[in-house]
Design a protein around this motif. Structure first.
Motif, PDB file in Angstrom:
ATOM      1  N   GLY A   1      43.349  41.569  43.271  1.00 13.20           N
ATOM      2  CA  GLY A   1      43.184  42.726  42.402  1.00 13.20           C
ATOM      3  C   GLY A   1      42.070  42.599  41.384  1.00 13.20           C
ATOM      4  N   ALA A   2      41.220  41.587  41.542  1.00 11.36           N
ATOM      5  CA  ALA A   2      40.090  41.418  40.614  1.00 11.36           C
ATOM      6  C   ALA A   2      39.157  42.624  40.716  1.00 11.36           C
ATOM      7  CB  ALA A   2      39.324  40.134  40.927  1.00 11.36           C
ATOM      8  N   ASP A   3      38.457  42.892  39.649  1.00 10.88           N
ATOM      9  CA  ASP A   3      37.533  44.016  39.618  1.00 10.88           C
ATOM     10  C   ASP A   3      36.193  43.672  40.254  1.00 10.88           C
ATOM     11  OD1 ASP A   3      38.949  46.128  37.753  1.00 10.88           O
ATOM     12  OD2 ASP A   3      39.347  44.132  36.964  1.00 10.88           O
ATOM     13  N   GLY A   4      35.970  42.394  40.481  1.00 14.76           N
ATOM     14  CA  GLY A   4      34.738  41.959  41.090  1.00 14.76           C
ATOM     15  C   GLY A   4      34.665  40.445  41.121  1.00 14.76           C
ATOM     16  N   TYR A   5      33.520  39.952  41.494  1.00 14.63           N
ATOM     17  CA  TYR A   5      33.333  38.500  41.594  1.00 14.63           C
ATOM     18  C   TYR A   5      31.877  38.158  41.330  1.00 14.63           C
ATOM     19  CZ  TYR A   5      31.415  39.644  46.144  1.00 14.63           C
ATOM     20  OH  TYR A   5      30.650  40.189  47.140  1.00 14.63           O
ATOM     21  N   ILE A   6      31.669  36.909  40.982  1.00 11.98           N
ATOM     22  CA  ILE A   6      30.328  36.368  40.776  1.00 11.98           C
ATOM     23  C   ILE A   6      30.252  35.093  41.597  1.00 11.98           C
ATOM     24  CG2 ILE A   6      28.705  35.396  39.101  1.00 11.98           C
ATOM     25  CD1 ILE A   6      30.231  37.119  36.964  1.00 11.98           C
ATOM     26  N   GLU A   7      29.258  35.042  42.470  1.00 15.98           N
ATOM     27  CA  GLU A   7      29.100  33.869  43.322  1.00 15.98           C
ATOM     28  C   GLU A   7      28.277  32.798  42.615  1.00 15.98           C
ATOM     29  OE1 GLU A   7      28.732  34.861  47.820  1.00 15.98           O
ATOM     30  OE2 GLU A   7      27.615  36.418  46.726  1.00 15.98           O
ATOM     31  N   LYS A   8      28.727  31.559  42.743  1.00 18.16           N
ATOM     32  CA  LYS A   8      27.947  30.416  42.260  1.00 18.16           C
ATOM     33  C   LYS A   8      27.094  29.920  43.413  1.00 18.16           C
ATOM     34  CE  LYS A   8      31.538  28.420  39.264  1.00 18.16           C
ATOM     35  NZ  LYS A   8      32.406  27.237  39.139  1.00 18.16           N
TER      36      LYS A   8
ATOM     37  N   LEU B   1      36.890  41.700  28.733  1.00 16.10           N
ATOM     38  CA  LEU B   1      36.563  41.297  30.103  1.00 16.10           C
ATOM     39  C   LEU B   1      36.870  39.816  30.257  1.00 16.10           C
ATOM     40  CD1 LEU B   1      33.829  42.334  32.404  1.00 16.10           C
ATOM     41  CD2 LEU B   1      33.688  39.962  31.741  1.00 16.10           C
ATOM     42  N   LEU B   2      37.335  39.433  31.449  1.00 21.39           N
ATOM     43  CA  LEU B   2      37.606  38.019  31.725  1.00 21.39           C
ATOM     44  C   LEU B   2      36.784  37.567  32.922  1.00 21.39           C
ATOM     45  CD1 LEU B   2      40.438  39.258  30.570  1.00 21.39           C
ATOM     46  CD2 LEU B   2      41.234  36.999  31.141  1.00 21.39           C
TER      47      LEU B   2
ATOM     48  N   ALA C   1      46.591  45.394  32.605  1.00 23.72           N
ATOM     49  CA  ALA C   1      46.224  45.773  33.980  1.00 23.72           C
ATOM     50  C   ALA C   1      44.828  46.389  34.090  1.00 23.72           C
ATOM     51  CB  ALA C   1      47.264  46.727  34.554  1.00 23.72           C
ATOM     52  N   ASN C   2      44.391  47.087  33.049  1.00 21.38           N
ATOM     53  CA  ASN C   2      43.089  47.754  33.102  1.00 21.38           C
ATOM     54  C   ASN C   2      41.942  46.899  32.590  1.00 21.38           C
ATOM     55  OD1 ASN C   2      44.133  50.136  34.213  1.00 21.38           O
ATOM     56  ND2 ASN C   2      44.804  50.814  32.198  1.00 21.38           N
ATOM     57  N   THR C   3      42.234  45.683  32.169  1.00 22.11           N
ATOM     58  CA  THR C   3      41.175  44.779  31.704  1.00 22.11           C
ATOM     59  C   THR C   3      40.389  44.269  32.909  1.00 22.11           C
ATOM     60  OG1 THR C   3      42.555  44.065  29.857  1.00 22.11           O
ATOM     61  CG2 THR C   3      40.689  42.656  30.446  1.00 22.11           C
ATOM     62  N   PRO C   4      39.074  44.428  32.904  1.00 23.53           N
ATOM     63  CA  PRO C   4      38.284  43.930  34.032  1.00 23.53           C
ATOM     64  C   PRO C   4      38.367  42.405  34.144  1.00 23.53           C
ATOM     65  CG  PRO C   4      36.967  45.382  32.642  1.00 23.53           C
ATOM     66  CD  PRO C   4      38.245  45.110  31.921  1.00 23.53           C
ATOM     67  N   VAL C   5      38.590  41.943  35.373  1.00 21.54           N
ATOM     68  CA  VAL C   5      38.639  40.517  35.681  1.00 21.54           C
ATOM     69  C   VAL C   5      37.632  40.241  36.788  1.00 21.54           C
ATOM     70  CG1 VAL C   5      40.047  38.607  36.544  1.00 21.54           C
ATOM     71  CG2 VAL C   5      41.079  40.346  35.053  1.00 21.54           C
ATOM     72  N   LEU C   6      36.764  39.273  36.551  1.00 16.51           N
ATOM     73  CA  LEU C   6      35.790  38.840  37.548  1.00 16.51           C
ATOM     74  C   LEU C   6      36.092  37.395  37.921  1.00 16.51           C
ATOM     75  CD1 LEU C   6      32.539  40.189  35.840  1.00 16.51           C
ATOM     76  CD2 LEU C   6      33.883  41.293  37.641  1.00 16.51           C
ATOM     77  N   LEU C   7      36.205  37.126  39.220  1.00 15.15           N
ATOM     78  CA  LEU C   7      36.377  35.747  39.668  1.00 15.15           C
ATOM     79  C   LEU C   7      35.001  35.118  39.837  1.00 15.15           C
ATOM     80  CD1 LEU C   7      39.222  35.843  42.347  1.00 15.15           C
ATOM     81  CD2 LEU C   7      39.363  35.254  39.927  1.00 15.15           C
ATOM     82  N   LEU C   8      34.926  33.845  39.558  1.00 18.58           N
ATOM     83  CA  LEU C   8      33.687  33.083  39.638  1.00 18.58           C
ATOM     84  C   LEU C   8      33.912  31.922  40.599  1.00 18.58           C
ATOM     85  CD1 LEU C   8      30.852  32.506  38.314  1.00 18.58           C
ATOM     86  CD2 LEU C   8      32.093  31.126  36.648  1.00 18.58           C
ATOM     87  N   SER C   9      33.079  31.832  41.649  1.00 17.50           N
ATOM     88  CA  SER C   9      33.291  30.750  42.610  1.00 17.50           C
ATOM     89  C   SER C   9      32.115  30.615  43.573  1.00 17.50           C
ATOM     90  CB  SER C   9      34.563  31.019  43.415  1.00 17.50           C
ATOM     91  OG  SER C   9      34.781  29.996  44.355  1.00 17.50           O
ATOM     92  N   GLY C  10      32.016  29.445  44.146  1.00 20.13           N
ATOM     93  CA  GLY C  10      31.063  29.194  45.214  1.00 20.13           C
ATOM     94  C   GLY C  10      31.732  29.294  46.581  1.00 20.13           C
ATOM     95  N   HIS C  11      33.004  29.655  46.620  1.00 24.37           N
ATOM     96  CA  HIS C  11      33.764  29.763  47.863  1.00 24.37           C
ATOM     97  C   HIS C  11      33.147  30.847  48.747  1.00 24.37           C
ATOM     98  CE1 HIS C  11      37.056  30.533  50.639  1.00 24.37           C
ATOM     99  NE2 HIS C  11      37.638  29.408  50.214  1.00 24.37           N
ATOM    100  N   ALA C  12      33.017  30.566  50.026  1.00 23.92           N
ATOM    101  CA  ALA C  12      32.394  31.494  50.960  1.00 23.92           C
ATOM    102  C   ALA C  12      33.140  32.825  51.061  1.00 23.92           C
ATOM    103  CB  ALA C  12      32.307  30.848  52.345  1.00 23.92           C
TER     104      ALA C  12
END
Length: 121
Positions: free
Chosen positions: A95-102, A48-49, A74-85
Motif C-alpha cells: 500500500g505504499a504510495d511509491g518507491y525510490i530505487e537505490k 511524508l515517510l 492512512a493518508n500519509t504518503p509512504v515511499l519505500l527505499l530499496s535496491g531490491h529488483a
C-alpha cells in the motif's frame, strides 16, 4: 509551515546523505534507524515517510502496512527505499504510495518527494 519528512534507514551514510539533501531543499527532516520512532508521534504525524525495505528487525513494507491500516495515518504518503529488483511490486502490495530505487538519481529523488508532498496537501 515547513513539511516534515521522516526517514527510516539503517545505513548511516545513506541516512545522512538523504537528510542533507532534503534539508537543503527546505524540508524539516527527522530520522531513525528503526520503525520504533513511530511510537513517539501522538498528536502530529510527519507529512511524508521514506522507509528502507531492509531494516534489521522489520521490513519497511510491514511498517507501511501498519501505517496504512490506521485511520489517522492512512493518508500519509509512504515511499519505500530499496535496491531490491522487485521494489515496485513490494511497494504496491503493502500500500505504499511509491518507491525510490537505490542507487537513486538526485534530481529524480527530489521530484518524487515534491510530487508526493503536493498530492498529500
Amino acid at each position: 509551515m515547513q513539511d516534515t519528512i521522516l526517514i527510516i534507514e539503517d545505513d548511516e551514510s545513506i541516512l545522512e546523505a538523504i537528510q542533507m539533501i532534503l534539508e537543503a531543499e527546505g524540508y524539516h527532516v527527522m530520522s531513525s534507524n528503526s520503525g520504533e520512532i513511530l511510537q513517539q508521534f501522538v498528536d502530529e504525524f510527519p507529512n511524508l515517510l521514506i522507509i528502507d525495505e531492509y531494516l534489521p528487525f522489520e521490513r519497511g513494507s510491514e511498517i507501511c502496512k501498519r501505517i496504512k491500516l490506521q485511520e489517522e495515518t492512512a493518508n500519509t504518503p509512504v515511499l519505500l527505499l530499496s535496491g531490491h529488483a522487485k521494489i515496485a511490486e513490494i511497494a504496491q502490495k503493502c500500500g505504499a504510495d511509491g518507491y525510490i530505487e537505490k542507487p537513486f538519481n538526485l534530481l529524480s529523488f527530489i521530484e518524487i518527494i515534491d510530487q508526493h508532498l503536493k498530492v498529500s496537501q
